[in-house]
Motif scaffolding. Structure first.
Motif, PDB file in Angstrom:
ATOM      1  N   ALA A  13      79.171  35.415  52.063  1.00 47.62           N
ATOM      2  CA  ALA A  13      78.192  36.001  51.153  1.00 47.62           C
ATOM      3  C   ALA A  13      78.570  35.613  49.720  1.00 47.62           C
ATOM      4  O   ALA A  13      79.736  35.358  49.426  1.00 47.62           O
ATOM      5  CB  ALA A  13      78.172  37.526  51.299  1.00 47.62           C
ATOM      6  N   VAL A  14      77.588  35.575  48.835  1.00 46.47           N
ATOM      7  CA  VAL A  14      77.819  35.111  47.464  1.00 46.47           C
ATOM      8  C   VAL A  14      77.639  36.255  46.471  1.00 46.47           C
ATOM      9  O   VAL A  14      76.588  36.909  46.447  1.00 46.47           O
ATOM     10  CB  VAL A  14      76.858  33.956  47.109  1.00 46.47           C
ATOM     11  N   GLY A  15      78.684  36.499  45.685  1.00 45.80           N
ATOM     12  CA  GLY A  15      78.604  37.451  44.592  1.00 45.80           C
ATOM     13  C   GLY A  15      78.324  36.732  43.283  1.00 45.80           C
ATOM     14  O   GLY A  15      78.569  35.532  43.151  1.00 45.80           O
ATOM     15  N   GLN A  16      77.791  37.468  42.324  1.00 45.37           N
ATOM     16  CA  GLN A  16      77.533  36.895  41.000  1.00 45.37           C
ATOM     17  C   GLN A  16      77.833  37.933  39.926  1.00 45.37           C
ATOM     18  O   GLN A  16      77.468  39.107  40.057  1.00 45.37           O
ATOM     19  CB  GLN A  16      76.081  36.424  40.872  1.00 45.37           C
ATOM     20  N   ILE A  38      79.482  33.541  36.895  1.00 42.38           N
ATOM     21  CA  ILE A  38      80.462  33.237  37.933  1.00 42.38           C
ATOM     22  C   ILE A  38      79.905  33.647  39.292  1.00 42.38           C
ATOM     23  O   ILE A  38      79.470  34.789  39.476  1.00 42.38           O
ATOM     24  CB  ILE A  38      81.802  33.958  37.670  1.00 42.38           C
ATOM     25  N   TRP A  39      79.903  32.693  40.214  1.00 43.94           N
ATOM     26  CA  TRP A  39      79.541  32.953  41.612  1.00 43.94           C
ATOM     27  C   TRP A  39      80.813  32.864  42.448  1.00 43.94           C
ATOM     28  O   TRP A  39      81.712  32.076  42.138  1.00 43.94           O
ATOM     29  CB  TRP A  39      78.542  31.909  42.105  1.00 43.94           C
ATOM     30  N   TYR A  40      80.880  33.622  43.529  1.00 41.58           N
ATOM     31  CA  TYR A  40      82.141  33.701  44.265  1.00 41.58           C
ATOM     32  C   TYR A  40      81.898  34.240  45.671  1.00 41.58           C
ATOM     33  O   TYR A  40      80.890  34.910  45.929  1.00 41.58           O
ATOM     34  CB  TYR A  40      83.130  34.612  43.522  1.00 41.58           C
ATOM     35  N   PRO A  41      82.832  33.964  46.606  1.00 39.87           N
ATOM     36  CA  PRO A  41      82.729  34.562  47.933  1.00 39.87           C
ATOM     37  C   PRO A  41      82.864  36.080  47.807  1.00 39.87           C
ATOM     38  O   PRO A  41      83.800  36.569  47.160  1.00 39.87           O
ATOM     39  CB  PRO A  41      83.914  33.965  48.693  1.00 39.87           C
ATOM     40  N   GLU A  43      82.585  40.231  49.313  1.00 40.09           N
ATOM     41  CA  GLU A  43      82.688  41.147  50.454  1.00 40.09           C
ATOM     42  C   GLU A  43      81.285  41.637  50.806  1.00 40.09           C
ATOM     43  O   GLU A  43      80.607  42.236  49.964  1.00 40.09           O
ATOM     44  CB  GLU A  43      83.572  42.343  50.096  1.00 40.09           C
ATOM     45  N   PRO A  44      80.821  41.390  52.020  1.00 39.83           N
ATOM     46  CA  PRO A  44      79.500  41.883  52.415  1.00 39.83           C
ATOM     47  C   PRO A  44      79.421  43.399  52.248  1.00 39.83           C
ATOM     48  O   PRO A  44      80.419  44.102  52.413  1.00 39.83           O
ATOM     49  CB  PRO A  44      79.391  41.481  53.883  1.00 39.83           C
ATOM     50  N   GLY A  45      78.249  43.870  51.883  1.00 43.98           N
ATOM     51  CA  GLY A  45      78.058  45.308  51.745  1.00 43.98           C
ATOM     52  C   GLY A  45      78.479  45.865  50.400  1.00 43.98           C
ATOM     53  O   GLY A  45      78.381  47.073  50.182  1.00 43.98           O
ATOM     54  N   THR A  46      78.956  45.012  49.497  1.00 40.34           N
ATOM     55  CA  THR A  46      79.278  45.462  48.140  1.00 40.34           C
ATOM     56  C   THR A  46      78.292  44.824  47.167  1.00 40.34           C
ATOM     57  O   THR A  46      77.640  43.835  47.488  1.00 40.34           O
ATOM     58  CB  THR A  46      80.714  45.085  47.734  1.00 40.34           C
ATOM     59  N   GLY A  47      78.175  45.408  45.973  1.00 36.94           N
ATOM     60  CA  GLY A  47      77.247  44.872  44.985  1.00 36.94           C
ATOM     61  C   GLY A  47      75.807  45.192  45.329  1.00 36.94           C
ATOM     62  O   GLY A  47      75.511  45.931  46.273  1.00 36.94           O
ATOM     63  N   VAL A  53      71.815  36.755  46.028  1.00 34.87           N
ATOM     64  CA  VAL A  53      73.241  36.975  45.764  1.00 34.87           C
ATOM     65  C   VAL A  53      73.499  38.476  45.669  1.00 34.87           C
ATOM     66  O   VAL A  53      72.564  39.283  45.619  1.00 34.87           O
ATOM     67  CB  VAL A  53      73.704  36.280  44.457  1.00 34.87           C
ATOM     68  N   LEU A  54      74.783  38.829  45.649  1.00 36.95           N
ATOM     69  CA  LEU A  54      75.182  40.236  45.522  1.00 36.95           C
ATOM     70  C   LEU A  54      75.722  40.445  44.109  1.00 36.95           C
ATOM     71  O   LEU A  54      76.848  40.037  43.803  1.00 36.95           O
ATOM     72  CB  LEU A  54      76.240  40.580  46.573  1.00 36.95           C
ATOM     73  N   ALA A  55      74.917  41.027  43.251  1.00 42.14           N
ATOM     74  CA  ALA A  55      75.323  41.225  41.861  1.00 42.14           C
ATOM     75  C   ALA A  55      76.494  42.186  41.785  1.00 42.14           C
ATOM     76  O   ALA A  55      76.476  43.261  42.398  1.00 42.14           O
ATOM     77  CB  ALA A  55      74.146  41.760  41.041  1.00 42.14           C
ATOM     78  N   GLU A  56      77.529  41.786  41.060  1.00 43.65           N
ATOM     79  CA  GLU A  56      78.725  42.612  40.805  1.00 43.65           C
ATOM     80  C   GLU A  56      79.447  43.025  42.091  1.00 43.65           C
ATOM     81  O   GLU A  56      80.092  44.069  42.143  1.00 43.65           O
ATOM     82  CB  GLU A  56      78.358  43.852  39.966  1.00 43.65           C
ATOM     83  N   ALA A  57      79.346  42.202  43.121  1.00 43.52           N
ATOM     84  CA  ALA A  57      80.033  42.504  44.382  1.00 43.52           C
ATOM     85  C   ALA A  57      81.542  42.340  44.218  1.00 43.52           C
ATOM     86  O   ALA A  57      82.023  41.701  43.275  1.00 43.52           O
ATOM     87  CB  ALA A  57      79.527  41.576  45.477  1.00 43.52           C
ATOM     88  N   ASP A  58      82.280  42.898  45.156  1.00 45.24           N
ATOM     89  CA  ASP A  58      83.730  42.677  45.202  1.00 45.24           C
ATOM     90  C   ASP A  58      83.993  41.241  45.666  1.00 45.24           C
ATOM     91  O   ASP A  58      83.261  40.707  46.507  1.00 45.24           O
ATOM     92  CB  ASP A  58      84.393  43.644  46.181  1.00 45.24           C
ATOM     93  N   VAL A  59      85.046  40.647  45.143  1.00 46.95           N
ATOM     94  CA  VAL A  59      85.451  39.323  45.609  1.00 46.95           C
ATOM     95  C   VAL A  59      86.052  39.459  47.004  1.00 46.95           C
ATOM     96  O   VAL A  59      86.823  40.390  47.274  1.00 46.95           O
ATOM     97  CB  VAL A  59      86.472  38.690  44.646  1.00 46.95           C
TER      98      VAL A  59
END
Length: 280
Positions: A13-16, A38-41, A43-47, A53-59
């Motif tokens: 999953a992609v966080g941003q 910044i985009w990054y791998p 954690e699903p279910g966060t952000g 993409v998952l805004a402000e998700a955990d890395v």
């Protein structure tokens, strides 16, 4: 075993997020805020899910290689999301700063008129970004604390950002691989670069702004490490951006019927870029 289809999304999953790092301008000494996307791998279910993409998700747990991305003349950090988000899904932390004054959001033709100032500042922008990301990796409480592979940092960019890629690859020893997308403005200021790290140059056959023969080939000749030169047929300068903006910087034929669609062009870009970056 089956080779994965690198033209589609990778396993993560992609966080941003956006982080602003401020330095001083090389030319004026004035503050130069770099609101870096910044985009990054993730954690699903966060952000929060926003536009794929998952805004402000955990890395996602682990340490990830880093890829810097430099936008084109009158581009923006998010100009090539097809590329930046795809690489995050394959396990990269992708950081794209603005080059202040040189974005389309700074106004046209202002973003063209600041060319010389941008040339003077771009390499320093990217080196500063490396400093800041590595500091964030060491900073307890930072989103990226203990998540970055400090010895696996790559550099990429499109057009003016492709030229920036070549210059950073020559100047910054922490960069381990370079991928220049339609690098532009080949000339005396960049003709003795001495790039020894693994590098790939990719340009569209129909590129009228940075033609293959006068840009990609001479840049390729500057490379003395493992090197790759890719010409994508039936497409032009916009193959490396999300939308085909025929007319602003082209002769208008790069988005005509008979040329590749953006999706087709993007698939060719990823087919070469993802394995190169995963390898090097």
């Amino acid at each position: 075993h089956a080779v994965p289809d690198v033209t589609g999304p990778g396993p993560y999953a992609v966080g941003q997020t956006t982080v602003t790092f401020t330095k001083n301008s090389v030319t004026t000494g004035e503050p130069r805020p770099l609101a870096t996307v910044i985009w990054y791998p993730a954690e699903p279910g966060t952000g929060s899910p926003v536009g794929g993409v998952l805004a402000e998700a955990d890395v996602k747990r682990g340490r990830w290689p880093v890829l810097l991305f430099s936008h084109g003349l009158c581009g923006i950090p998010t100009q090539s999301r097809f590329f930046t988000t795809a690489l995050a899904s394959w396990g990269f932390v992708v950081a794209a700063p603005p080059h202040p004054g040189g974005q389309i959001t700074d106004g046209f033709p202002h973003c063209v008129q600041t060319l010389n100032d941008s040339f003077a500042n771009r390499v320093a922008d990217m080196q500063f970004l490396v400093d800041q990301l590595l500091a964030a990796d060491r900073q307890p409480g930072s989103r990226f604390a203990r998540h970055l592979k400090s010895r696996r940092i790559g550099m990429s960019g499109h057009s003016f950002g492709g030229q920036t890629t070549m210059r950073v690859a020559a100047a910054e020893p922490r960069i381990r691989a370079a991928l220049a997308l339609a690098p532009a403005f080949y000339g005396p200021s960049v003709s003795t670069l001495q790039v020894t790290i693994p590098s790939m140059i990719m340009t569209g056959e129909n590129d009228s702004l940075a033609p293959f023969e006068t840009n990609a080939e001479p840049y390729y000749a500057e490379l003395s490490g493992p090197r790759f030169l890719v010409k994508i047929l039936n497409t032009g300068h916009s193959a490396f951006a999300d939308v085909c903006r025929s007319g602003i910087f082209s002769d208008g034929h790069e988005c005509d019927p008979g040329t590749l669609t953006q999706d087709e062009a993007h698939a060719f870009v990823l087919r070469h870029a993802v394995p190169f970056l995963l390898r090097y």
